[in-house]
Design a protein around this motif. Structure first.
Motif, PDB file in Angstrom:
ATOM      1  N   LEU A  18       0.837  -1.200   0.000  1.00 54.44           N
ATOM      2  CA  LEU A  18       0.000   0.000   0.000  1.00 54.44           C
ATOM      3  C   LEU A  18       0.875   1.253   0.000  1.00 54.44           C
ATOM      4  N   ILE A  72       1.128   4.270  -2.792  1.00 56.06           N
ATOM      5  CA  ILE A  72       0.944   5.699  -2.503  1.00 56.06           C
ATOM      6  C   ILE A  72       2.154   6.500  -2.971  1.00 56.06           C
ATOM      7  N   VAL A 130      -2.331   8.078   5.821  1.00 53.32           N
ATOM      8  CA  VAL A 130      -3.240   7.507   4.815  1.00 53.32           C
ATOM      9  C   VAL A 130      -3.171   5.982   4.834  1.00 53.32           C
ATOM     10  N   ALA A 131      -1.953   5.439   4.879  1.00 51.65           N
ATOM     11  CA  ALA A 131      -1.798   3.984   4.834  1.00 51.65           C
ATOM     12  C   ALA A 131      -2.342   3.328   6.097  1.00 51.65           C
ATOM     13  N   THR A 184      -4.696   4.464   8.212  1.00 55.88           N
ATOM     14  CA  THR A 184      -6.159   4.546   8.238  1.00 55.88           C
ATOM     15  C   THR A 184      -6.787   3.577   7.246  1.00 55.88           C
ATOM     16  N   THR A 185      -6.271   3.565   6.039  1.00 52.79           N
ATOM     17  CA  THR A 185      -6.819   2.691   5.002  1.00 52.79           C
ATOM     18  C   THR A 185      -6.701   1.227   5.398  1.00 52.79           C
ATOM     19  N   LEU A 186      -5.514   0.832   5.853  1.00 48.29           N
ATOM     20  CA  LEU A 186      -5.291  -0.565   6.214  1.00 48.29           C
ATOM     21  C   LEU A 186      -6.150  -0.965   7.414  1.00 48.29           C
ATOM     22  N   PHE A 235      -9.808  -1.241   6.424  1.00 45.94           N
ATOM     23  CA  PHE A 235      -9.992  -2.390   5.533  1.00 45.94           C
ATOM     24  C   PHE A 235      -9.994  -3.689   6.328  1.00 45.94           C
TER      25      PHE A 235
END
Length: 725
Positions: A274, A278, A299-300, A302-304, A307
C-alpha cells in the motif's frame, strides 16, 4: 597508505584496451566501456545467509573492475559481519554505487549518488553490466530507504526477504516473552487442588508473567511492521505495526480471538505494498517533504486499519463461530477423530482464531464436566514448539544460528505448553513448518483421545501433567512424545526437500541447466557455495599473469620455481584457514579410485591432525551428506563435508587424485582436487561459515586455481593453500 580503491595486492590492473576474458559470453570489457572514462565506484554485496554468494559477488565485481580499468571498493555484509566497510570519504569520492544484495541494505549514506540495485546473482554473473549502468542511473535523493533488487523475476525474492526481515525482528520478542512466562510459572506458580499452576495476585512473579505477556502481544505487530518496512521502507513501519496490532485484537472486529501471526503476515504485506502504491502517486513539489513522515503513514494506517476491520474482520469472526459449531457436532462421536481435529486446529495458527477456537471449546467443556477434550488439547499443545526445537537439534544445518537459539527456547516454552515458541519457524517457512506442526499435533491429540487422557485445567504441556492436572499421565507423555517426534521428522524432511528443490532451481538459473561449478552446490543453511558460471573457472582471468593462464589451460604445467617460494617457517607450523588445514592434512597422491574409498582416505588424512576421535563416524557423516546430493562442483573439484562430534575442532584436508575419481559431477569430469571440511556439531555455526567464505573467495580466483593445479609437491601445494586466510 594506498587508496581504498587501489586494486588489491596480487592483481594486475588492466586497462580497457587489454585483452580480457569475459565474465559471461555477452560481457566483454571493450564492448562495454569503449572510450568511456574509467569509473571510481563503491559497492555492497550481501545475501540472506551471508555465506559464499556475498563474497563471490564481491570477487566478481573486483575482477570486472580490474579488467575494465575501473577502481572499486566492495563492502561485504556477510554472516560474520560487515568487512571492508565503506567510509564517508570512499562514498564522497565515488562516481556511483553498486548494490548486489538479496537482503535489505540501508541506502541513507549514498544520498546524491547514482545507485544501481540488483540481486547478488547479478553481481556474480553480470558485474561489468552493473558498473556500466551507474553512468546513467538516476541520482538518489534518499534519506535512508532499503535496497531491493529490481527487474523481472525478482518478486519472489522480495517476498522472501520481507518475510525473513519480519521474523528476525520478531524472534527476540517470542523468546523473551515466552521464557519470562515460563520462568514466572515455574518459580512463582502455586499448585492448585484441581491441578495446574496459578500465580497469586500481588506476587512479584505475577509482574514477571505480565511482562512476558506484553512481549507476546508485541511480537505480532513487530512481525507485521518489519515485513512492511522491508517492502515500503520507513513510511510503511507505522501502518505495518498498527495493522498487526489490529489483526491481533479480535475485539476490534467482533471476534473472540485475533488473527495471530498469520494475520500479521497479511497486514505486513498489505501495508508495504500500500505504501509503495501511494509513493507512486504524483504530488506537488511543496508536498514531497511531508509525504514520508505525515501523509503516507496516516493515509496507509487509516486505510489498512479500516480495511481489516470491515473487510477481513467479519470473515475471521465468522470462521471462529463456524469452527465452534463444527467442533460441537463432533462431540459424542469418535474421541480419536475429535482429537485429530483439535490437533490440526491448535497447530494451524498458534494463537490465531483457529487455535483459540479449539482452546475455548475445550475450556468450555471443563465446566460441563467433560475433561477429555482438554486432555487432548493438553497433549498436543507442546508439540509445535517441542517438535521444532527437536528439529533444530537433529538437523542443525537446516537452521541458522538465530533459529538454533530459538529452537532451544522453543523446547523450554513447549514444556510449559506455549505453542507460540514455534511461530518464528512457521513464519519463516510456513509451507514446510505449519504442515509438520499440524501433523504432529493431530497425532498427539488423536492419541490423547484414544487413550482417554483428561485435563482438569485450561492449559497444556508437560508442566500440567507434573502438577497433577492430567489423568493418565504415562499415556499423556506417550502421546505428546510421539507427536513431537512426528513434527520434528516431518519438518526436517519437508525442509530438506524444499532446499534440494531450491538448489536445483538456483544452479540451473543462469543457463537453464546445471553447469560447471554451479551444479554441485546445495543451498542448505550450513554448507552453501554460490553458483559460479563455468567460464569464470574455465578460462584465465585478465588479472592473471601469462604463466597462470597457461597453467589454467594445462593443469599439469610446471610454473617457475619462484612462484612457490617457501615461507621461512618449519613445515610442522605451517597452516591455512586459521590452522584448520596443516601440512599433515595435505596430500598430492590420493590412492583411492572410487568415492567410498576416497572418503575413507580423506578421513584418515584428517586423522593426522590428531583431532579426529572416530574416523568411521566421520566417514559415515560424509556419506550421509553425499546421499543428499553430490558435493562435486564440476571442473574436477569436490568439497565433501560433515558436521559430526567425531572431530574435536574444525579441520580441513586437501587431496589430489592423479587419475581422477567419479564423484557424480554434473559435467561428468572426474574429480582431481578434493577439500574435506569437518566441524563438530557444537561449532557448526560461525566456524564452518568462515571456512566456506574463505574457500569461496579463493576458488573464485582463476589464478589461485591455476597455482593449485600446477603445484606438484605437498610443500608447494601448502604454499598455495596458505593464501587462504
Amino acid at each position: 597508505m594506498p587508496s581504498p580503491h587501489t586494486p588489491r595486492p596480487g592483481r594486475t590492473p588492466s586497462g580497457p584496451d587489454r585483452e580480457a576474458t569475459a565474465e559471461t559470453p555477452a560481457e566483454t570489457p571493450g564492448a562495454a566501456t569503449g572510450a568511456a572514462p574509467a569509473l571510481r565506484l563503491v559497492a555492497i554485496t550481501a545475501c540472506p545467509t551471508g555465506i559464499a554468494h556475498t563474497y563471490m559477488a564481491a570477487e566478481k565485481l573486483q575482477q570486472a573492475a580490474d579488467a575494465a580499468g575501473h577502481s572499486i571498493k566492495v563492502e561485504t555484509q556477510g554472516s560474520i559481519g560487515a568487512e571492508n566497510v565503506l567510509t564517508a570519504a570512499d562514498v564522497a569520492a565515488a562516481d556511483g554505487v553498486v548494490i548486489a544484495a538479496d537482503k535489505d541494505i540501508d541506502l541513507g549514506r549514498f544520498g546524491g549518488k547514482r545507485i544501481v540495485v540488483a540481486s547478488v546473482a547479478d553481481g556474480i554473473h553480470r558485474p561489468l553490466e552493473l558498473m556500466e549502468r551507474t553512468r546513467t542511473a538516476p541520482v538518489s535523493g534518499t534519506t535512508g530507504p532499503s535496497a531491493a533488487p529490481a527487474g523481472g523475476g525478482r518478486e519472489r525474492g522480495v517476498v522472501y526477504k520481507a518475510l525473513m526481515n519480519g521474523v528476525s525482528y520478531m524472534i527476540p520478542f517470542v523468546v523473551v516473552g515466552g521464557l519470562l512466562i515460563a520462568i514466572a510459572l515455574a518459580l512463582g506458580g502455586t499448585p492448585q487442588a484441581e491441578g495446574g499452576l496459578v500465580i497469586p495476585d500481588g506476587s512479584p512473579w505475577k509482574h514477571v508473567f505480565d511482562i512476558g505477556v506484553i512481549g507476546f502481544q508485541l511480537m505480532v505487530p513487530i512481525l507485521s511492521g518489519y515485513i512492511a518496512y522491508a517492502i515500503g521502507d520507513r513510511p510503511a513501519l507505522v501502518p505495518g505495526m498498527i495493522g498487526g496490532w489490529i489483526a491481533n485484537t479480535g475485539a476490534l472486529y467482533g471476534s473472540e480471538s485475533g488473527a495471530g501471526f498469520i494475520g500479521a503476515i497479511v497486514t505486513g504485506f498489505l501495508a508495504g505494498y500500500l505504501v509503495l502504491g501511494i509513493k507512486k502517486v504524483p504530488v506537488p513539489k511543496f508536498a514531497q517533504p511531508i509525504m514520508p513522515i505525515i501523509v503516507i503513514p496516516i493515509v496507509a494506517t487509516t486505510t489498512l486499519g479500516m480495511f481489516f476491520i470491515y473487510a477481513l474482520g467479519k470473515p475471521i469472526a465468522g470462521v471462529f463461530g463456524a469452527l465452534t459449531s463444527f467442533l460441537s457436532g463432533l462431540t459424542g462421536g469418535s474421541a480419536a477423530l475429535l482429537g485429530v481435529v483439535i490437533g490440526l486446529m491448535l497447530a494451524f495458527d498458534m494463537g490465531g482464531p483457529v487455535n483459540k477456537t479449539a482452546f475455548l471449546f475445550a475450556t468450555g467443556l471443563i465446566a460441563e464436566g467433560n475433561l477429555q477434550v482438554m486432555g487432548m488439547f493438553a497433549a498436543g499443545a507442546c508439540v509445535p514448539a517441542c517438535g521444532m526445537g527437536l528439529a533444530t537439534l537433529i538437523r542443525r544445518r537446516l537452521f541458522d544460528e538465530q533459529q538454533r537459539e530459538a529452537g532451544l527456547a522453543a523446547l523450554f516454552m513447549g514444556f510449559f505448553g506455549i505453542a507460540e515458541g514455534a511461530i518464528p519457524f512457521a513464519a519463516a517457512r510456513p509451507a514446510q513448518v505449519i504442515p509438520a506442526n499440524m501433523l504432529g499435533s493431530a497425532v498427539a491429540c488423536g492419541l490423547g483421545g484414544a487413550f482417554a487422557v483428561t485435563g482438569a485445567v485450561p492449559h497444556g504441556g508437560p508442566i500440567v501433567a507434573l502438577m497433577g492436572a492430567i489423568g493418565g499421565v504415562p499415556l499423556f507423555f506417550l502421546a505428546a512424545g510421539i507427536g513431537t517426534v512426528v513434527t520434528a521428522v516431518t519438518a526436517v524432511g519437508l525442509l530438506e526437500l524444499s532446499d534440494r528443490r531450491a538448489a536445483g532451481r538456483t544452479t540451473a538459473r543462469a543457463t537453464g541447466r546445471p553447469t560447471g561449478l554451479t551444479a554441485g552446490l546445495t543451498e542448505d543453511s550450513s554448507f552453501l557455495l554460490s553458483p559460479v558460471p563455468a567460464p569464470a573457472f574455465a578460462a584465465a582471468s585478465v588479472s592473471a599473469s601469462a604463466p597462470m593462464a597457461a597453467a589454467a589451460a594445462a593443469p599439469q604445467a610446471t610454473l617457475p620455481a619462484q612462484v612457490f617460494a617457501e615461507a621461512a617457517v618449519e613445515p610442522s607450523t605451517r597452516s591455512a584457514l586459521g590452522g584448520a588445514l596443516t601440512r599433515d592434512t595435505v596430500t598430492t597422491s590420493l590412492a583411492a579410485h572410487d568415492k567410498p574409498a576416497a572418503l575413507r582416505e580423506l578421513a584418515d588424512l584428517l586423522g593426522r591432525s590428531g583431532c579426529v576421535t572416530d574416523p568411521g563416524a566421520l566417514v559415515r557423516a560424509a556419506e550421509r551428506r553425499e546421499e543428499l546430493s553430490t558435493t562435486a562442483l564440476g571442473d574436477g573439484i569436490a568439497i565433501p563435508h560433515a558436521k559430526t562430534d567425531a572431530v574435536e575442532r574444525p579441520v580441513v584436508g586437501y587431496a589430489r587424485s592423479e587419475t581422477g575419481i567419479d564423484w557424480g559431477a554434473p559435467d561428468d569430469i572426474p574429480v582431481r582436487d578434493l577439500f574435506m571440511i569437518a566441524v563438530p556439531e557444537r561449532m557448526a555455526g560461525d566456524e564452518h561459515l568462515r571456512l566456506l567464505a574463505a574457500l569461496a573467495r579463493k576458488l573464485a580466483d582463476p589464478g589461485f586455481r591455476a597455482r593449485l593445479s600446477a603445484a606438484t609437491t605437498t610443500d608447494r601445494t601448502l604454499t598455495v593453500l596458505e593464501d587462504v586466510a
